[in-house]
Design a protein around this motif. Sequence first.
Motif, PDB file in Angstrom:
ATOM      1  N   ASP A 518       0.880  -1.308   0.106  1.00 46.65           N
ATOM      2  CA  ASP A 518       0.041  -0.034   0.101  1.00 46.65           C
ATOM      3  C   ASP A 518       1.036   1.264   0.001  1.00 46.65           C
ATOM      4  O   ASP A 518       0.577   2.191  -0.736  1.00 46.65           O
ATOM      5  N   TYR A 519       1.951   1.373   0.870  1.00 47.29           N
ATOM      6  CA  TYR A 519       2.708   2.605   0.847  1.00 47.29           C
ATOM      7  C   TYR A 519       3.465   2.873  -0.401  1.00 47.29           C
ATOM      8  O   TYR A 519       3.791   3.824  -0.747  1.00 47.29           O
ATOM      9  N   LEU A 520       3.842   1.531  -1.044  1.00 44.21           N
ATOM     10  CA  LEU A 520       4.591   1.746  -2.344  1.00 44.21           C
ATOM     11  C   LEU A 520       3.688   2.327  -3.427  1.00 44.21           C
ATOM     12  O   LEU A 520       3.789   3.083  -4.342  1.00 44.21           O
ATOM     13  N   ASP A 521       2.396   1.898  -3.335  1.00 45.38           N
ATOM     14  CA  ASP A 521       1.231   2.553  -4.341  1.00 45.38           C
ATOM     15  C   ASP A 521       1.217   4.087  -3.893  1.00 45.38           C
ATOM     16  O   ASP A 521       1.270   4.932  -4.911  1.00 45.38           O
ATOM     17  N   LYS A 522       1.224   4.385  -2.747  1.00 43.71           N
ATOM     18  CA  LYS A 522       1.049   5.721  -2.295  1.00 43.71           C
ATOM     19  C   LYS A 522       2.090   6.595  -2.725  1.00 43.71           C
ATOM     20  O   LYS A 522       2.163   7.706  -3.072  1.00 43.71           O
ATOM     21  N   ALA A 523       3.548   6.132  -2.481  1.00 44.89           N
ATOM     22  CA  ALA A 523       4.666   6.745  -2.733  1.00 44.89           C
ATOM     23  C   ALA A 523       4.749   6.885  -4.492  1.00 44.89           C
ATOM     24  O   ALA A 523       5.026   8.015  -4.779  1.00 44.89           O
ATOM     25  N   GLU A 524       4.399   5.931  -5.249  1.00 42.46           N
ATOM     26  CA  GLU A 524       4.395   6.094  -6.517  1.00 42.46           C
ATOM     27  C   GLU A 524       3.327   7.228  -7.091  1.00 42.46           C
ATOM     28  O   GLU A 524       3.664   7.896  -7.966  1.00 42.46           O
ATOM     29  N   GLU A 525       2.153   7.078  -6.416  1.00 44.25           N
ATOM     30  CA  GLU A 525       1.239   8.192  -6.656  1.00 44.25           C
ATOM     31  C   GLU A 525       1.785   9.683  -6.468  1.00 44.25           C
ATOM     32  O   GLU A 525       1.525  10.424  -7.354  1.00 44.25           O
ATOM     33  N   ALA A 526       2.447   9.573  -5.431  1.00 46.41           N
ATOM     34  CA  ALA A 526       2.881  11.029  -5.038  1.00 46.41           C
ATOM     35  C   ALA A 526       3.695  11.580  -5.845  1.00 46.41           C
ATOM     36  O   ALA A 526       4.139  12.442  -6.310  1.00 46.41           O
ATOM     37  N   TYR A 527       5.042  10.477  -6.293  1.00 45.71           N
ATOM     38  CA  TYR A 527       5.982  10.982  -7.328  1.00 45.71           C
ATOM     39  C   TYR A 527       5.535  11.311  -8.505  1.00 45.71           C
ATOM     40  O   TYR A 527       5.976  12.217  -9.120  1.00 45.71           O
ATOM     41  N   THR A 551      10.465   3.403  -6.631  1.00 47.94           N
ATOM     42  CA  THR A 551       9.322   2.896  -6.255  1.00 47.94           C
ATOM     43  C   THR A 551       9.200   1.474  -7.138  1.00 47.94           C
ATOM     44  O   THR A 551       9.051   0.433  -6.636  1.00 47.94           O
ATOM     45  N   HIS A 552       9.449   1.509  -8.210  1.00 50.15           N
ATOM     46  CA  HIS A 552       9.403   0.613  -9.433  1.00 50.15           C
ATOM     47  C   HIS A 552      10.554  -0.553  -9.138  1.00 50.15           C
ATOM     48  O   HIS A 552      10.053  -1.615  -9.125  1.00 50.15           O
ATOM     49  N   TYR A 553      11.611   0.143  -8.770  1.00 47.94           N
ATOM     50  CA  TYR A 553      12.639  -0.692  -8.610  1.00 47.94           C
ATOM     51  C   TYR A 553      12.788  -1.578  -7.054  1.00 47.94           C
ATOM     52  O   TYR A 553      12.777  -2.795  -7.081  1.00 47.94           O
ATOM     53  N   ARG A 554      12.027  -0.927  -6.204  1.00 45.65           N
ATOM     54  CA  ARG A 554      11.800  -1.790  -4.743  1.00 45.65           C
ATOM     55  C   ARG A 554      10.646  -2.722  -5.059  1.00 45.65           C
ATOM     56  O   ARG A 554      10.606  -3.736  -4.397  1.00 45.65           O
ATOM     57  N   ARG A 555       9.610  -2.495  -5.800  1.00 47.72           N
ATOM     58  CA  ARG A 555       8.420  -3.325  -5.858  1.00 47.72           C
ATOM     59  C   ARG A 555       9.038  -4.521  -6.867  1.00 47.72           C
ATOM     60  O   ARG A 555       8.395  -5.538  -6.463  1.00 47.72           O
ATOM     61  N   ALA A 556       9.662  -3.999  -7.746  1.00 53.40           N
ATOM     62  CA  ALA A 556      10.329  -5.377  -8.511  1.00 53.40           C
ATOM     63  C   ALA A 556      11.193  -6.210  -7.569  1.00 53.40           C
ATOM     64  O   ALA A 556      11.196  -7.706  -7.637  1.00 53.40           O
ATOM     65  N   ALA A 557      11.808  -5.939  -6.610  1.00 53.46           N
ATOM     66  CA  ALA A 557      12.729  -6.544  -5.484  1.00 53.46           C
ATOM     67  C   ALA A 557      11.606  -7.447  -4.855  1.00 53.46           C
ATOM     68  O   ALA A 557      12.089  -8.548  -4.531  1.00 53.46           O
ATOM     69  N   ARG A 558      10.684  -7.013  -4.440  1.00 54.41           N
ATOM     70  CA  ARG A 558       9.832  -7.607  -3.890  1.00 54.41           C
ATOM     71  C   ARG A 558       9.137  -8.753  -4.635  1.00 54.41           C
ATOM     72  O   ARG A 558       8.952  -9.946  -4.000  1.00 54.41           O
ATOM     73  N   PHE A 559       8.664  -8.674  -5.863  1.00 53.88           N
ATOM     74  CA  PHE A 559       8.233  -9.536  -6.624  1.00 53.88           C
ATOM     75  C   PHE A 559       9.191 -10.890  -6.777  1.00 53.88           C
ATOM     76  O   PHE A 559       9.016 -11.931  -7.088  1.00 53.88           O
ATOM     77  N   ILE A 560      10.686 -10.417  -6.987  1.00 55.16           N
ATOM     78  CA  ILE A 560      11.780 -11.618  -7.065  1.00 55.16           C
ATOM     79  C   ILE A 560      11.577 -12.255  -5.728  1.00 55.16           C
ATOM     80  O   ILE A 560      11.862 -13.723  -5.907  1.00 55.16           O
ATOM     81  N   LYS A 561      11.478 -11.694  -4.689  1.00 61.10           N
ATOM     82  CA  LYS A 561      11.455 -12.435  -3.539  1.00 61.10           C
ATOM     83  C   LYS A 561      10.275 -13.519  -3.447  1.00 61.10           C
ATOM     84  O   LYS A 561      10.258 -14.398  -2.998  1.00 61.10           O
ATOM     85  N   ASP A 562       9.140 -13.037  -4.186  1.00 65.76           N
ATOM     86  CA  ASP A 562       7.815 -13.878  -4.119  1.00 65.76           C
ATOM     87  C   ASP A 562       7.979 -14.650  -5.441  1.00 65.76           C
ATOM     88  O   ASP A 562       7.068 -15.346  -5.709  1.00 65.76           O
ATOM     89  N   GLU A 563       9.135 -14.763  -6.253  1.00 69.09           N
ATOM     90  CA  GLU A 563       9.249 -15.450  -7.327  1.00 69.09           C
ATOM     91  C   GLU A 563       8.213 -15.211  -8.326  1.00 69.09           C
ATOM     92  O   GLU A 563       7.907 -16.156  -9.033  1.00 69.09           O
ATOM     93  N   LYS A 564       7.756 -14.038  -8.414  1.00 69.38           N
ATOM     94  CA  LYS A 564       6.765 -13.392  -9.513  1.00 69.38           C
ATOM     95  C   LYS A 564       7.731 -12.896 -10.655  1.00 69.38           C
ATOM     96  O   LYS A 564       7.706 -11.703 -10.650  1.00 69.38           O
ATOM     97  N   THR A 565       8.074 -13.612 -11.471  1.00 70.56           N
ATOM     98  CA  THR A 565       9.088 -13.350 -12.560  1.00 70.56           C
ATOM     99  C   THR A 565       8.576 -12.322 -13.415  1.00 70.56           C
ATOM    100  O   THR A 565       9.139 -11.019 -13.769  1.00 70.56           O
ATOM    101  N   ALA A 566       7.264 -12.273 -14.033  1.00 73.73           N
ATOM    102  CA  ALA A 566       6.628 -11.494 -14.980  1.00 73.73           C
ATOM    103  C   ALA A 566       6.536  -9.962 -14.605  1.00 73.73           C
ATOM    104  O   ALA A 566       7.033  -9.209 -15.099  1.00 73.73           O
ATOM    105  N   GLU A 567       6.074 -10.148 -13.196  1.00 70.79           N
ATOM    106  CA  GLU A 567       5.482  -8.838 -12.324  1.00 70.79           C
ATOM    107  C   GLU A 567       6.933  -7.883 -12.162  1.00 70.79           C
ATOM    108  O   GLU A 567       7.276  -6.682 -12.471  1.00 70.79           O
TER     109      GLU A 567
END
Length: 684
Positions: A518-527, A551-567
């Motif tokens: 949620d906070y990444l969404d809000k950060a992305e909206e603000a930027y 924000t994109h970079y950090r979100r991608a890193a989270r998807f890597i940890k969740d093994e969500k390759t496409a995202e």
Amino acid sequence: MTLKLTKENWLVAAVFAIPLLLSVIAFSNVIKGDFLWDDISHQKSQIDRYKSAKDVFTKSFFAGGNLVHQQSPYYRPAIATTYKIGETINDLVFDDSVERMDARRAIIPHIITLITHLATILLVMIFTWQLIGNHAWRNWAVLASGLIFSTHPIHVESISFIAGRTDTISTLFLIAALVTAWRYRETGRAYLLVALGLLYLFSLFSKETGLAVVFIAPAMLWLFSGSFSKLDNEEAEEEDEPEIDLSKIGRNQPCPCGSDKKYKNCHGKNGSPKLVLAKKKKKAVLRDWNPFLFVGTLVAVTLIYFVLRSFADLVSLDFLGKTSPTEALGRMIAGAAFYFGKLISPLPLVHMHWDIPGFAYSVSMLAAGLVVTALAIFAFRKGHSIFLFAVVFFLFTLGPSLLSVLNEASTTPVSERLLYTPSIALSLSLAGLVILLKSYARYALLAATVLISIVSVWVIRERNWDWQSQDTLWAALIRFEENRLPERKKAIEQAISWRAMGASFLARAEYFDDTKTDYLDKAEEAYGKVVELTAPGEALNIRGLISTADTHYRRAARFIKDEKTAEAADYYGRAAQSYKDALKFSRGTREVEKFYIEATVLEDQEQEKITKEINIEKLFEAREQLLELRRVNYLPLWVTEYMSVVDHRIGVAYHRQSKHEESKKFLESSDQEDVYLERLKRGF
């Protein structure tokens, strides 16, 4: 000894209780507030910096939030200790299932800050009581002083904001030191001199504003030197006062007690003259005080503080030398004018002031301040010391805070919470006016003070709701800018506010686990708002693009940890594009180039897992950037490592295309880079 609860005692108790009660009512809703703004940095990293008592005294305070090892110029071991105490209490109250930045854990820190404010109110009133002396209207003067200090709206930021406790605690020790200095001057007791030194030291340990004590305390004793007499180390007999026969006082004559009331409404109220205003002969034994020991104690404590400070990992205030003397003086005068204006007229309350107000406002407030100072000097010549002391108090407690107007790196050159300590000057001045004015003017002043205090309670409670969360705090700032600023300035300052909001949300997002976006969404909206409000090529626009990429970079890193390759591939690509857009207008920004390369390579790696293909064109763009960074010798280890990765991936791509010569060339280059990397590591 039994304490007799007389009418006078009850009045004194009420005088001290009413301001405390109103302050509790005004600030009771702050305990519902979450961690926000700098609080997040304190919770996330600052508390963990202090593993032992040695760390408290040798590590800088508020060292850059997320950059745990970054140093700062702040030395505040007392404040660091309060954070550790609060965290210890939280650990006793909550189990491990409640995360450190859970809003429930903000209750204890808020209560600690509120308690220090209430203790400061009490000390301010005691201090006023001492300065006023034995006057018939002392109770009402102290009440007026307490009311205005306890409910001044400018204090919201210092109390609703957990990090604002720096001001409440430093002021608590500062006023306690002055109260003790006064008592030492009256009695000459040696233990009071020791207490003074300790209180002064703790004020310094809380905030640099504590340095004001070394100037204010001597000034106080000099300015009020005629308000009470001192006896030598011998018994002295007080002069007899003439006995007054109250039976000869007319009912409509002024009461001889000095209250300015008619006798029938004062001591003759019950008809028969039961009071005789005469003092019995008595002995008074007072010890002499030692001015040299007094000043020596203050100087010695100051030296001890700076010696201890020298052992801490602090950075120097190098920004002070970057401003010309003329400009520095002008900015500091303008800053003082701003604070004077805010003290008198605090509304609207805004937690982000991007710069000092304009020339016209500064000149008008400066002129008003000079008039007040001139009147204070005139009053001093007439025997009223409290007004000139209030001016001295305001200037010396504000002085250290004015250094922030010279710091170009500071987000806010002026800040409302810095007025917490100097606002005591207003309280003292109001108490002095209650004593100075006569008849109906005095009653009018008291009535106005009560009315302003009651209204201020409502204003404070409403403002406290803005400090409940990140959302409400930054939304309030943007509403202010939307409604009050001219169009062009509005766009710029709103962009700055949106960027600050995004940074707060991003800091919050970094703390929470990977499932909370949620906070990444809000950060992305603000930027995104920052980019929208500014023109391409402007510094703010570039910063907005870079922050959006973060924000994109950090979100991608989270998807890597969740093994969500496409995202992950998608958001690495978005990050790379935002960095690339920023680079169009900010060539030579090496850090941006670095992140662009990282995002590009990581996007390609994740995309390959889906498409089984390698994007040679993007990799060649990244390689060109790496060659440029190598040319300027930027982070040799990092550049060599990524050059090896990029060359290897290009070689693999050519191999899949059966271009064996090109493949061999880049694979060999990758091997050479690996060898060079090992040499670099051994060299380091």
